[in-house]
Design an enzyme around this catalytic site. Structure first.
Site, PDB file in Angstrom:
ATOM      1  N   ASP A   1       0.134  -0.227  13.104  1.00  0.00           N
ATOM      2  CA  ASP A   1       0.694  -1.496  12.600  1.00  0.00           C
ATOM      3  C   ASP A   1       0.980  -2.490  13.727  1.00  0.00           C
ATOM      4  O   ASP A   1       1.269  -3.661  13.467  1.00  0.00           O
ATOM      5  CB  ASP A   1       1.964  -1.234  11.793  1.00  0.00           C
TER       6      ASP A   1
ATOM      7  N   SER B   1      -3.770   9.306   7.755  1.00  0.00           N
ATOM      8  CA  SER B   1      -3.027   8.340   6.947  1.00  0.00           C
ATOM      9  C   SER B   1      -1.752   8.964   6.406  1.00  0.00           C
ATOM     10  O   SER B   1      -1.788   9.941   5.661  1.00  0.00           O
ATOM     11  CB  SER B   1      -3.893   7.858   5.773  1.00  0.00           C
TER      12      SER B   1
ATOM     13  N   GLY C   1       0.828  -1.209   0.000  1.00  0.00           N
ATOM     14  CA  GLY C   1       0.000   0.000   0.000  1.00  0.00           C
ATOM     15  C   GLY C   1       0.859   1.254   0.000  1.00  0.00           C
ATOM     16  O   GLY C   1       0.551   2.239  -0.676  1.00  0.00           O
TER      17      GLY C   1
END
Ligand code: S3P
Length: 432
Positions: free
Chosen positions: A317, A169, A96
């Site tokens: 994460d 993000s 990504g």
């Protein structure tokens, strides 16, 4: 080919280790090196599959990256204007970060780029970058109106915008800043909470002037980057598996050397310390705009906690391995406000809930998080599923060290996307 990783119970983890280079920083170093004037030398670049895809894409954009016999990566940048139209589709595999950052970069260049990835990446949301890049003037086609890869991007002629991102993000923020380098005027991004800031730090290291205003960051297009040397620290996200393993296996004592401890990444440390963990940072030093330290960790009792709010992007994460810490803590742990986890390499909330259940743990899936009852009973080994997600695979492997009997983690081949050598390192420090 699918591969399973067999984990035997361990008594504890002991000794010293290093972890491979930071994934986020490796992607950025390759990309910024490619658009800088003059050579960039990368030391400690992560040779995981994700970052190798980014290197390959940079080559396809006309930059002759090479590796030296000593393992350095040399990126002979000639400036952003010298990037050239790729002859073929850029395939970013599972990554990504590679996909979204490069999409932002090529949106600013006056040629056609087509980007795709594997089945997991093609399911992930791309509207979050497509929409603002279109507002800047890029012409982008993609599946479902540009929601999903493959994307065909005809770049160039961008104008700066002020974009309020609905999600915290770093990939969105970085894509827009990279596009902004080629845009007329200023490009600004505002995020609802601070996400990792490696792009900002590294842009400044390459000589770009940034402006900051609270949760906004902006830059003026047309600035030149200058090639440099980049020392890439160990990936905190990779160290997290060993931190938690050492905390929950009584008698453990580990030192993890040269780990990046950028505060936008170390939310897990704050949570583990609040849960009662004994972790110390030693030899704290700066390296290429990032902080690096050695982490020492000693096993000890943990208690449950609640995790939500601005902490979430700082440990996004580490959710899979935080679930493992929660499983061994006294009492309940609740994680909320983490709906982004549903659109990672896998739906990490569902994947971890399934794994914990298969181990015999007590867990409740929430729409935006999870509730885990720690120490609800003994864990049993068996068959666990990675759901094609490297971090789920490694987190379950750590939990399996403390289960009764052997465990097979299916889909362990995905570990190579971020942590080649995980299994060997684990076998070396595990005491049986
Ligand atoms: C990353 C940003 C985060 C993170 C990913 C790496 C990056 O994703 O989950 O593993 O390097 O910018 P989002 O930007 O989607 O939150």
């Amino acid at each position: 080919m699918t591969r399973s990783l067999r984990i035997a119970p361990a008594r504890c983890l002991r000794g010293e280790l290093t972890v491979p280079g930071d994934k986020s920083i490796s992607h950025r170093a390759a990309i910024l090196g490619a658009i800088a004037q003059g050579e960039t030398t990368l030391r400690g670049f992560l040779r995981g599959e994700d970052c190798l895809r980014t290197l390959e894409a940079v080559r396809s954009l006309g930059v002759g990256v090479r590796e030296t016999p000593s393992g350095e990566i040399r990126v002979p940048g000639k400036g952003i204007e010298q990037l050239s139209e790729p002859e073929n589709i850029l395939d970013l595999g599972n990554s990504g970060t590679g996909f979204r950052l490069l999409a932002g970069l090529v949106a600013g260049r006056p040629f056609l780029s087509i980007l795709t990835g594997d089945a997991s990446l093609r399911r992930r949301p791309m509207g979050r970058i497509v929409e603002p890049l279109r507002q800047m003037g890029a012409r982008i086609e993609g599946r479902q109106g540009g929601q999903h890869a493959p994307l065909a991007i005809r770049g160039g002629d961008l104008r700066g915008i002020m974009y309020r991102s609905p999600v915290a993000s770093a990939q969105v923020k970085s894509a827009l800043l990279l596009a902004g380098l080629s845009a007329d005027g200023e490009t600004w991004v505002e995020e609802p909470a601070l996400s990792r800031d490696h792009t900002e730090r590294m842009l400044e290291g390459f000589g770009v002037k940034l402006r900051r205003d609270g949760l906004r960051v902006g830059l003026l297009g047309g600035q030149t980057l200058t090639g440099r040397e980049v020392e890439i620290p160990g990936d905190f996200s990779s160290s997290a598996f060993f931190l938690v393993g050492a905390l929950v296996l009584p008698g453990s004592d580990l030192v993890i050397r040269q780990v990046g401890v950028n505060p936008t990444r170390t939310g897990l440390l704050d949570v583990l310390l609040a849960m009662g963990a004994r972790i110390a940072q030693q030899n704290l030093r700066g390296s290429a705009g990032e902080s690096v330290a050695d982490l020492t960790v000693t096993a000890g009792p943990l208690h449950g906690t609640t995790v939500e709010g601005d902490l979430i992007p700082r440990l996004i994460d580490e959710f899979p391995v935080l679930c493992v810490a929660a499983l061994f803590a006294e009492g309940e742990t609740v994680i909320r406000g983490a709906e982004e986890l549903r659109v990672k390499e896998a739906d990490r909330i569902a994947a971890m809930a399934a794994g914990i259940r298969a181990l015999g743990g007590e867990v409740e899936e929430l729409p935006d998080g999870i509730r885990i009852q720690g120490r609800a009973g003994p864990l049993r080994g068996g068959k666990l599923e990675s759901f094609g997600d490297h971090r789920v695979a490694m987190a379950l492997a750590i939990a399996a060290l403390a289960a009764a009997g052997e465990t097979d983690v299916e889909g362990a081949e995905w570990i190579a996307t971020s942590f080649p050598g995980f299994e060997e390192t684990l076998q070396r420090v595990a005491v049986r």
